[in-house]
Scaffold this motif. Structure first.
Motif, PDB file in Angstrom:
ATOM      1  N   ASP A  35     -11.467  16.547 -59.652  1.00 37.67           N
ATOM      2  CA  ASP A  35     -10.678  15.334 -59.859  1.00 37.67           C
ATOM      3  C   ASP A  35     -10.841  14.323 -58.731  1.00 37.67           C
ATOM      4  OD1 ASP A  35      -9.620  17.161 -58.154  1.00 37.67           O
ATOM      5  OD2 ASP A  35      -7.538  16.729 -58.653  1.00 37.67           O
ATOM      6  N   LEU A  36     -11.708  14.632 -57.747  1.00 36.87           N
ATOM      7  CA  LEU A  36     -11.805  13.772 -56.560  1.00 36.87           C
ATOM      8  C   LEU A  36     -13.227  13.265 -56.349  1.00 36.87           C
ATOM      9  CD1 LEU A  36      -9.488  13.187 -54.608  1.00 36.87           C
ATOM     10  CD2 LEU A  36     -10.319  15.028 -53.145  1.00 36.87           C
ATOM     11  N   GLY A  37     -14.192  13.955 -56.918  1.00 39.59           N
ATOM     12  CA  GLY A  37     -15.591  13.625 -56.630  1.00 39.59           C
ATOM     13  C   GLY A  37     -15.957  14.128 -55.246  1.00 39.59           C
ATOM     14  N   PRO A  64       0.806  18.514 -50.710  1.00 39.09           N
ATOM     15  CA  PRO A  64      -0.043  18.580 -51.909  1.00 39.09           C
ATOM     16  C   PRO A  64      -0.979  17.394 -52.087  1.00 39.09           C
ATOM     17  CG  PRO A  64       2.246  18.135 -52.496  1.00 39.09           C
ATOM     18  CD  PRO A  64       2.242  18.427 -51.038  1.00 39.09           C
ATOM     19  N   ASP A  65      -0.668  16.264 -51.459  1.00 40.53           N
ATOM     20  CA  ASP A  65      -1.587  15.124 -51.592  1.00 40.53           C
ATOM     21  C   ASP A  65      -2.587  15.075 -50.446  1.00 40.53           C
ATOM     22  OD1 ASP A  65      -0.343  14.036 -53.936  1.00 40.53           O
ATOM     23  OD2 ASP A  65       1.332  13.502 -52.645  1.00 40.53           O
ATOM     24  N   LEU A  66      -2.332  15.829 -49.377  1.00 35.70           N
ATOM     25  CA  LEU A  66      -3.213  15.762 -48.209  1.00 35.70           C
ATOM     26  C   LEU A  66      -4.292  16.842 -48.228  1.00 35.70           C
ATOM     27  CD1 LEU A  66      -3.700  14.404 -45.383  1.00 35.70           C
ATOM     28  CD2 LEU A  66      -2.481  16.368 -44.427  1.00 35.70           C
ATOM     29  N   THR A  67      -3.871  18.095 -48.420  1.00 35.13           N
ATOM     30  CA  THR A  67      -4.849  19.183 -48.266  1.00 35.13           C
ATOM     31  C   THR A  67      -5.992  19.142 -49.293  1.00 35.13           C
ATOM     32  OG1 THR A  67      -3.174  20.633 -49.251  1.00 35.13           O
ATOM     33  CG2 THR A  67      -3.476  20.779 -46.886  1.00 35.13           C
ATOM     34  N   PRO A  68      -5.804  18.596 -50.510  1.00 38.25           N
ATOM     35  CA  PRO A  68      -6.991  18.447 -51.370  1.00 38.25           C
ATOM     36  C   PRO A  68      -8.028  17.496 -50.757  1.00 38.25           C
ATOM     37  CG  PRO A  68      -4.988  18.294 -52.679  1.00 38.25           C
ATOM     38  CD  PRO A  68      -4.564  18.278 -51.236  1.00 38.25           C
TER      39      PRO A  68
END
Ligand SMILES: N[C@@H](CCC(=O)N[C@@H](CS)C(=O)NCC(=O)O)C(=O)O
Length: 311
Positions: free
Chosen positions: A293-295, A44-48
């Motif tokens: 949420d990431l830009g 969940p922290d990598l694929t975004p």
């Protein structure tokens, strides 16, 4: 707190492809940051960050995300050219040899290992690898194939032995270690760590190759700081992607800057990544993606081993 100027490797300790990159940091004497990722989906922290690419490892530098060790290692040499992984006289050649180690040699390592240890592997891991490979994780079939693949593995290890014997040098491409050593060594490291009896049997006749593998181990991983996945995501959020030099006017399919493009691995882990084409050349292709949420992040892939399609 993470340092946005240092490379961040998303990986896990048992990953052989990651070992190539960890040794590259050691060889270059480059400080890096380490994020432990799960060995199977979900990540969940990598694929975004990657837009869907799930394979291991992934390199992050600020808001630039590099997928596949082929491009990760190339990028390390581009950004940190001191102590190059690829010597000027081996440009081209080193990548050709590296592809052999990543594909042909690695595809012999996998069944030799899982044909022996596959019965002890949790079902969840098997199901995950079935999804990754797009075919059943059939331990019995790998067990049947293992003797044939041991032949293949030994023969490729014999090339390593033969090269070291022919030159009398410590490393495959000369006196100093480089990309070709890291690439071939990955298979020695993987087999030795995962199923030592096969390693002992197959490497025993090759004293030079065995000593070479130990010399490559001794390079080590360089100065590393462990950070949380959330800190890496913060780095991406707070950084701007590097400005790129543009899209190759000779793109064979006529792809143009601003086209929406889907990039997919051509072997396994074919999760598509979709984004706006912002840079390309014969070696890499770069897609810009935005998430609330990431830009903006730019995700980079190699060309060899990946397909890029408009739309
Ligand atoms: N061509 C890719 C291959 C990477 C690869 O196969 N990595 C394995 C682990 S060593 C993987 O992704 N396994 C599935 C996973 O980690 O989810 C590269 O060079 O990075």
């Amino acid at each position: 707190m993470a340092d946005a100027s240092l490379p961040i490797l998303h990986h896990y300790p048992s990953s052989p492809f990651s070992e190539k990159v960890r040794l590259a940091f050691g060889l270059k004497g480059l400080a890096w940051q380490s994020v432990d990722i799960p060995v199977m989906m979900p990540k969940p922290d990598l694929t975004p960050l990657t837009g869907g690419y799930r394979r291991t490892p992934v390199l992050q530098i600020g808001a630039d995300i590099y997928c596949d060790t082929q491009l990760i290692l190339r990028e390390l040499d581009r950004r940190w050219p001191e102590r190059p992984l690829v010597k000027p006289e081996h440009k081209g050649l080193a990548w050709m040899v590296s592809m052999w180690a990543d594909r042909q040699f690695f595809q012999a390592s996998v069944p030799v290992i899982f044909g022996a240890i596959g019965y002890n592997i949790p079902d969840a891991f098997k199901r995950d690898r079935e999804q990754l490979m797009g075919r059943p994780f059939d331990v019995e079939q790998m067990k049947q194939a293992a003797p044939l693949l041991r032949d293949q593995w030994r023969s490729q290890a014999a090339w390593v032995e033969e090269q070291l014997a022919a030159t009398g040098r410590d490393f495959l491409a000369g006196k100093e270690p480089g990309l070709v050593d890291l690439a071939a060594h990955m298979n020695f490291w993987f087999l030795r760590g995962a199923y030592r009896p096969a390693y002992d049997q197959l490497v025993a006749p090759f004293a030079r190759a065995e000593a070479w593998a130990e010399r490559v181990d001794a390079i080590g991983h360089g100065p590393v700081t462990q950070i949380e996945a959330a800190a890496a995501v913060d780095v991406a959020r707070q950084s701007m992607p590097e400005a790129r030099s543009g899209v190759d006017p000779r793109e064979p399919q006529g792809l143009r800057a601003g086209d929406f493009v889907t990039v997919t691995a051509d072997d396994y882990g074919r999760d598509p990544v979709y984004g706006k084409l912002v840079a390309s050349d014969p070696y890499q292709i770069s897609l810009q993606r935005s998430a609330d949420d990431l830009g903006d992040v730019v995700v980079h892939f190699p060309r060899v081993g990946y397909t890029a399609r408009r739309g």
